[in-house]
Design a protein around this motif. Structure first.
Motif, PDB file in Angstrom:
ATOM      1  N   THR A 104       0.801  -1.186  -0.027  1.00 56.44           N
ATOM      2  CA  THR A 104      -0.138   0.188  -0.041  1.00 56.44           C
ATOM      3  C   THR A 104       0.692   1.290  -0.065  1.00 56.44           C
ATOM      4  OG1 THR A 104      -1.742  -1.173   1.071  1.00 56.44           O
ATOM      5  CG2 THR A 104      -1.592   1.296   1.214  1.00 56.44           C
ATOM      6  N   LEU A 105       0.634   2.145  -1.009  1.00 55.24           N
ATOM      7  CA  LEU A 105       1.472   3.235  -1.238  1.00 55.24           C
ATOM      8  C   LEU A 105       0.656   4.262  -0.448  1.00 55.24           C
ATOM      9  CD1 LEU A 105       2.589   3.489  -4.792  1.00 55.24           C
ATOM     10  CD2 LEU A 105       3.984   2.611  -2.914  1.00 55.24           C
ATOM     11  N   ALA A 106       1.558   4.926   0.629  1.00 52.10           N
ATOM     12  CA  ALA A 106       0.852   6.083   1.236  1.00 52.10           C
ATOM     13  C   ALA A 106       0.661   7.278   0.202  1.00 52.10           C
ATOM     14  CB  ALA A 106       1.939   6.706   2.262  1.00 52.10           C
ATOM     15  N   ALA A 107       0.190   8.341   0.697  1.00 47.85           N
ATOM     16  CA  ALA A 107      -0.302   9.527  -0.347  1.00 47.85           C
ATOM     17  C   ALA A 107       0.957  10.028  -0.663  1.00 47.85           C
ATOM     18  CB  ALA A 107      -1.120  10.474   0.507  1.00 47.85           C
ATOM     19  N   ALA A 108       2.113  10.305   0.248  1.00 51.15           N
ATOM     20  CA  ALA A 108       3.325  10.929  -0.315  1.00 51.15           C
ATOM     21  C   ALA A 108       4.139  10.157  -1.247  1.00 51.15           C
ATOM     22  CB  ALA A 108       4.123  11.240   0.919  1.00 51.15           C
ATOM     23  N   ALA A 109       3.993   8.701  -0.990  1.00 48.61           N
ATOM     24  CA  ALA A 109       4.608   7.951  -1.971  1.00 48.61           C
ATOM     25  C   ALA A 109       3.945   7.983  -3.427  1.00 48.61           C
ATOM     26  CB  ALA A 109       4.779   6.478  -1.378  1.00 48.61           C
ATOM     27  N   SER A 110       2.675   8.005  -3.513  1.00 45.74           N
ATOM     28  CA  SER A 110       1.953   7.865  -4.545  1.00 45.74           C
ATOM     29  C   SER A 110       2.006   9.189  -5.184  1.00 45.74           C
ATOM     30  CB  SER A 110       0.410   8.028  -4.226  1.00 45.74           C
ATOM     31  OG  SER A 110      -0.444   7.707  -5.291  1.00 45.74           O
ATOM     32  N   ARG A 111       2.345  10.458  -4.680  1.00 42.10           N
ATOM     33  CA  ARG A 111       2.503  11.702  -5.395  1.00 42.10           C
ATOM     34  C   ARG A 111       3.947  11.511  -6.082  1.00 42.10           C
ATOM     35  NH1 ARG A 111      -0.202  13.869  -0.835  1.00 42.10           N
ATOM     36  NH2 ARG A 111       1.711  14.141   0.230  1.00 42.10           N
ATOM     37  N   GLU A 112       4.791  11.012  -5.484  1.00 46.93           N
ATOM     38  CA  GLU A 112       6.099  11.085  -5.774  1.00 46.93           C
ATOM     39  C   GLU A 112       6.289   9.987  -6.902  1.00 46.93           C
ATOM     40  OE1 GLU A 112      10.659   9.439  -4.309  1.00 46.93           O
ATOM     41  OE2 GLU A 112       9.043   9.849  -2.897  1.00 46.93           O
ATOM     42  N   ALA A 113       5.662   8.849  -7.031  1.00 44.53           N
ATOM     43  CA  ALA A 113       5.253   7.924  -8.143  1.00 44.53           C
ATOM     44  C   ALA A 113       4.677   8.888  -9.475  1.00 44.53           C
ATOM     45  CB  ALA A 113       4.572   6.731  -7.679  1.00 44.53           C
ATOM     46  N   ARG A 114       3.773   9.478  -9.094  1.00 43.14           N
ATOM     47  CA  ARG A 114       3.210  10.309 -10.315  1.00 43.14           C
ATOM     48  C   ARG A 114       4.143  11.488 -10.789  1.00 43.14           C
ATOM     49  NH1 ARG A 114      -1.983  13.170 -11.726  1.00 43.14           N
ATOM     50  NH2 ARG A 114      -1.183  15.252 -12.612  1.00 43.14           N
ATOM     51  N   GLN A 115       4.957  11.891 -10.024  1.00 42.26           N
ATOM     52  CA  GLN A 115       6.107  13.062 -10.407  1.00 42.26           C
ATOM     53  C   GLN A 115       6.983  12.260 -11.339  1.00 42.26           C
ATOM     54  OE1 GLN A 115       8.787  14.677  -7.543  1.00 42.26           O
ATOM     55  NE2 GLN A 115       8.543  16.623  -8.542  1.00 42.26           N
ATOM     56  N   LEU A 116       7.516  10.942 -10.830  1.00 47.53           N
ATOM     57  CA  LEU A 116       8.306  10.161 -11.636  1.00 47.53           C
ATOM     58  C   LEU A 116       7.682   9.710 -13.078  1.00 47.53           C
ATOM     59  CD1 LEU A 116      10.265   8.011  -8.901  1.00 47.53           C
ATOM     60  CD2 LEU A 116      11.171  10.079 -10.194  1.00 47.53           C
ATOM     61  N   VAL A 117       6.588   9.404 -12.934  1.00 47.35           N
ATOM     62  CA  VAL A 117       5.862   9.109 -14.196  1.00 47.35           C
ATOM     63  C   VAL A 117       5.941  10.271 -14.974  1.00 47.35           C
ATOM     64  CG1 VAL A 117       3.546   8.504 -15.441  1.00 47.35           C
ATOM     65  CG2 VAL A 117       4.702   7.318 -13.335  1.00 47.35           C
ATOM     66  N   GLU A 118       5.357  11.549 -14.783  1.00 47.44           N
ATOM     67  CA  GLU A 118       5.388  12.880 -15.379  1.00 47.44           C
ATOM     68  C   GLU A 118       6.633  13.106 -16.095  1.00 47.44           C
ATOM     69  OE1 GLU A 118       2.430  16.174 -14.118  1.00 47.44           O
ATOM     70  OE2 GLU A 118       3.292  15.062 -12.163  1.00 47.44           O
ATOM     71  N   GLN A 119       7.712  12.760 -15.341  1.00 41.36           N
ATOM     72  CA  GLN A 119       9.099  13.236 -15.977  1.00 41.36           C
ATOM     73  C   GLN A 119       9.781  12.087 -16.683  1.00 41.36           C
ATOM     74  OE1 GLN A 119      11.244  13.777 -12.094  1.00 41.36           O
ATOM     75  NE2 GLN A 119      10.221  15.682 -11.809  1.00 41.36           N
ATOM     76  N   ASP A 120       8.726  11.170 -17.356  1.00 36.52           N
ATOM     77  CA  ASP A 120       9.170  10.008 -18.253  1.00 36.52           C
ATOM     78  C   ASP A 120      10.414   9.072 -17.540  1.00 36.52           C
ATOM     79  OD1 ASP A 120       7.403  10.645 -20.003  1.00 36.52           O
ATOM     80  OD2 ASP A 120       8.652  12.161 -21.019  1.00 36.52           O
ATOM     81  N   GLU A 211      -3.223  10.245  -6.489  1.00 38.66           N
ATOM     82  CA  GLU A 211      -4.536  10.812  -5.916  1.00 38.66           C
ATOM     83  C   GLU A 211      -4.665   9.968  -4.634  1.00 38.66           C
ATOM     84  OE1 GLU A 211      -7.207   9.605  -9.035  1.00 38.66           O
ATOM     85  OE2 GLU A 211      -6.050  10.791 -10.691  1.00 38.66           O
ATOM     86  N   GLY A 212      -4.085  10.107  -3.704  1.00 39.86           N
ATOM     87  CA  GLY A 212      -4.107   9.493  -2.402  1.00 39.86           C
ATOM     88  C   GLY A 212      -3.478   8.119  -2.269  1.00 39.86           C
ATOM     89  N   GLU A 213      -3.858   7.642  -1.270  1.00 40.41           N
ATOM     90  CA  GLU A 213      -3.402   6.180  -1.080  1.00 40.41           C
ATOM     91  C   GLU A 213      -3.835   5.244  -2.082  1.00 40.41           C
ATOM     92  OE1 GLU A 213      -4.626   3.290   2.447  1.00 40.41           O
ATOM     93  OE2 GLU A 213      -2.972   4.722   3.234  1.00 40.41           O
ATOM     94  N   VAL A 214      -2.885   4.294  -2.409  1.00 44.92           N
ATOM     95  CA  VAL A 214      -3.226   3.395  -3.493  1.00 44.92           C
ATOM     96  C   VAL A 214      -2.559   2.091  -3.008  1.00 44.92           C
ATOM     97  CG1 VAL A 214      -1.158   3.877  -4.938  1.00 44.92           C
ATOM     98  CG2 VAL A 214      -3.293   3.019  -5.695  1.00 44.92           C
ATOM     99  N   ARG A 215      -3.166   0.781  -3.480  1.00 45.65           N
ATOM    100  CA  ARG A 215      -2.778  -0.457  -3.174  1.00 45.65           C
ATOM    101  C   ARG A 215      -2.321  -1.060  -4.609  1.00 45.65           C
ATOM    102  NH1 ARG A 215      -2.882  -3.934   0.717  1.00 45.65           N
ATOM    103  NH2 ARG A 215      -3.218  -6.103   0.419  1.00 45.65           N
ATOM    104  N   VAL A 216      -1.034  -1.411  -4.402  1.00 43.61           N
ATOM    105  CA  VAL A 216      -0.233  -1.977  -5.603  1.00 43.61           C
ATOM    106  C   VAL A 216       0.132  -3.326  -5.739  1.00 43.61           C
ATOM    107  CG1 VAL A 216       1.768  -1.345  -7.133  1.00 43.61           C
ATOM    108  CG2 VAL A 216       0.804   0.482  -6.042  1.00 43.61           C
ATOM    109  N   THR A 217      -0.291  -4.286  -6.476  1.00 42.44           N
ATOM    110  CA  THR A 217       0.108  -5.457  -6.775  1.00 42.44           C
ATOM    111  C   THR A 217       1.143  -5.665  -7.923  1.00 42.44           C
ATOM    112  OG1 THR A 217      -1.651  -6.562  -5.828  1.00 42.44           O
ATOM    113  CG2 THR A 217      -0.263  -7.900  -7.080  1.00 42.44           C
ATOM    114  N   HIS A 218       2.607  -6.178  -7.662  1.00 46.70           N
ATOM    115  CA  HIS A 218       3.481  -6.117  -8.719  1.00 46.70           C
ATOM    116  C   HIS A 218       3.444  -7.572  -9.141  1.00 46.70           C
ATOM    117  CE1 HIS A 218       5.420  -2.176  -8.700  1.00 46.70           C
ATOM    118  NE2 HIS A 218       5.218  -2.213  -7.187  1.00 46.70           N
ATOM    119  N   THR A 219       3.325  -7.641 -10.515  1.00 48.89           N
ATOM    120  CA  THR A 219       3.339  -9.059 -11.070  1.00 48.89           C
ATOM    121  C   THR A 219       4.099  -9.025 -12.387  1.00 48.89           C
ATOM    122  OG1 THR A 219       1.323  -8.464 -12.380  1.00 48.89           O
ATOM    123  CG2 THR A 219       0.932  -9.626 -10.327  1.00 48.89           C
TER     124      THR A 219
END
Length: 614
Positions: A104-120, A211-219
């Motif tokens: 489960t990604l906390a809200a801060a980690a989720s925002r950081e993930a979004r920033q890295l996606v935006e930065q390609d 967009e807030g806390e999110v649950r991630v399953t890596h496969t």
């Protein structure tokens, strides 16, 4: 530097060396059921020059025990942080929708993930020394781009989607009863809903982050595919394939035209200078005060340069850099520096630089004595200290900011200590030895005596004033290299493989000719205008194209990178780009400046040597 290679080697290498390499001598053969380790390395972006270690990302799965293989110096300096992973690859065994972890990604980690996606940002995995690659179709066939994106960004919906499933295609060739890996293709997907949704990737919803806390399953899924079209000896061809060879050849043709025009101008000058009327006899020297032009300066032109104690160490260091670059590019051109040896190019360059310290000391000491210097130890110490310590101090200052951002580009403390020890134990003693030998050598014998009182320099024409003359001297050499410069910058800042050493050698030879000929012409114009202080001018004229190189790098930054733009990267990536650009430009300026200096020195000695007293 690279222009020191033979022209025949350059021409023969131009067509084929761009993708020629000697593969690793130890091919790994995997038999059915063998475990194939998958290593993770780093996350990097084509737009933000700030890499991160893979396990520093907030959304990845960390093993309980992480094994880190030994990294060479080049790997560490380029930001590699290779580590083991829990991904299980078994030779010859396909697997589908294997769950690596759920978190489960906390809200801060989720925002950081979004920033890295935006930065390609992309991530790099390694299987059997091959990076997992994104596949694209080129005119010559399939090509690979190392790494795969961590996500995708929908600008219209302003949403970022994290790739949490990766389908790996491991291509192999049969070798006896085993398999040799010849390619690793990565196909990332964003899947919401966990492992159950992984079974139907085409219909699965995407996993939004930021967009807030999110649950991630890596496969992940693994498919072993036999590839009869690729052999193990040529498995890097798809990574190194280039479709821009015609562009390189057109650029080389245009550069050759520029050099031919310069050669024509220089030939006219030499014909005039070396003709019979250039000789000076006793009677001519008696009437020299009534003449004008270069002959008027016969008693001042070989006066030792101002700040010769600084110019000699700079020239010695730049000769050292040129020897290092020549040897490194020669190894690359002949295929010795295989891309399978990660960091080999940078490691080789650093080792060669340390070992060629004796060359720097020798040339510096010889020039220092020629200009009347008397303290060989001081000169040799300055040669060993000035440029290397300035570069290291600049890097250490930048390192503080990289540490603050927790980037993998930051040098670890152990690496800094190793660099200092190598400098103290290898380069410094060799430079001192070379300086002592060079100082003991008989100094150059100048063809003209020097007057005790220097002649005043008359007012210079506008085209020989500092800014105008520097811009004029640098324009033509930059015109020779600017096309190849684009690919070099792309390789440095956008993590593209650069293996077109043949084109580099040819371009380097043309650059050397352009720099030398331009400097000679500018020095000749200065001498005819009564300027006898030509030593530093020749160095600056040779280095002048570095101003254009820096300006083009800024243009590349503005058009190809997004570092420093609001909301994208910030201060540290921008600082990283400009600090490294300044260091690269400074190294280029020193090398071309020394080429211009020695060409002008030979020219001046030649024309006054033909005019010496009989």
């Amino acid at each position: 530097m690279r222009w020191a290679l033979a022209a025949g080697l350059a021409l023969s290498a131009g067509a084929g060396a761009s993708a020629f390499y000697i593969p690793s001598l130890s091919a790994a053969t995997f038999r059915a059921g063998d475990a194939v380790p998958l290593f993770v390395n780093r996350a990097f972006s084509e737009h933000v020059p700030l890499p991160f270690a893979y396990y520093d990302l907030p959304f990845v799965c960390r093993p309980q025990t992480i094994r880190r293989p030994w990294l060479n110096l080049g790997e560490v300096l380029r930001g590699d942080r290779i580590a083991s992973s829990d991904y299980r690859l078994v030779a010859g065994r396909n697997s589908t929708c294997q769950v690596l972890c759920t978190a489960t990604l906390a809200a801060a980690a989720s925002r950081e993930a979004r920033q890295l996606v935006e930065q390609d940002y992309l991530v790099e995995w390694i299987v059997d020394k091959l990076p997992a690659a994104t596949v694209y179709t080129a005119p010559g066939g399939l090509s690979y781009k190392p790494g795969f994106r961590i996500g995708s960004f929908d600008a219209g919906a302003d949403r970022a989607y994290l790739n949490n499933h990766v389908s790996l295609h491991v291509l192999y060739e049969r070798h006896g009863d085993g398999q040799r890996i010849v390619g690793v293709e990565a196909y990332p997907h964003s899947v919401a809903g966990g492992a159950a949704a992984c079974a139907d990737l085409a219909r699965a919803d995407k996993l939004a982050v930021g967009e807030g806390e999110v649950r991630v399953t890596h496969t992940y899924s693994v498919s072993w595919i036999e590839e009869p079209a690729v052999t193990w000896r040529h498995r890097w061809d798809r990574y190194l394939r280039t479709d821009n060879a015609p562009v390189h050849w057109y650029a080389i043709f245009n550069s050759a035209i520029i050099v031919l025009l310069l050669s024509g101008v220089l030939a006219v000058i030499l014909r005039r200078m070396l003709s019979g009327d250039a000789e000076l006899d006793e009677e001519a020297l008696g009437e020299i005060e009534e003449t004008s032009g270069w002959k008027l300066l016969h008693g001042d032109v070989f006066r030792p340069p101002e700040l010769g104690g600084l110019l000699a160490p700079l020239l010695g260091t730049t000769v050292q850099v040129m020897y290092t670059a020549a040897a490194t590019v020669a190894l690359g051109t002949t295929g010795v520096l295989s891309p399978s040896h990660r960091g080999g190019l940078l490691t080789t360059g650093l080792v060669l630089f340390m070992l060629t310290g004796c060359v720097a000391g020798y040339y510096s000491g010889h020039l220092y004595r020629t200009w009347g210097g008397g303290n060989w130890f001081k000169n040799a110490a300055m040669t060993a200290v000035v440029a290397p310590v300035a570069a290291l101090a600049t890097e250490l200052t930048l390192n503080v900011f990289l540490w603050f951002r927790a980037s993998s580009a930051a040098m670890p403390f152990g690496t800094i200590v190793l660099m200092v020890v190598l400098w103290l134990a290898v380069e410094l003693p060799l430079t001192l030895l070379g300086g002592w030998v060079g100082f003991r050598r008989r100094p150059y014998s100048e063809p003209m005596r020097t007057n005790p009182i220097p002649r005043p320099v008359p007012p210079q024409p506008r085209y020989l004033r500092p800014v105008a003359s520097v811009l004029a001297a640098g324009a033509l050499p930059f015109g020779v290299v600017f096309v190849e410069l684009f690919y070099v910058l792309k390789s440095i800042w956008q993590d593209a493989f650069y293996y077109q050493y043949g084109f580099m050698v040819i371009t380097g030879l043309l650059l050397a000719l352009a720099v030398c000929e331009t400097t000679v012409v500018m020095v000749w114009l200065a001498l005819n205008a009564g300027q006898h202080r030509w030593w530093w001018r020749s160095f600056v004229y040779g280095a002048s194209s570095a101003a254009y190189i820096f300006a083009y790098s800024v243009f590349f930054y503005a058009t190809r990178l997004r570092a420093g733009m609001p909301g994208t990267a910030g201060f540290v990536p921008t600082l990283t780009f400009f600090v490294h650009t300044l260091l690269i430009t400074a190294a280029y300026a020193l090398c071309t400046g020394s080429m211009g200096f020695f060409a002008a020195y030979f020219f001046v000695r030649r024309i006054y040597g033909t005019a010496k007293l009989s």
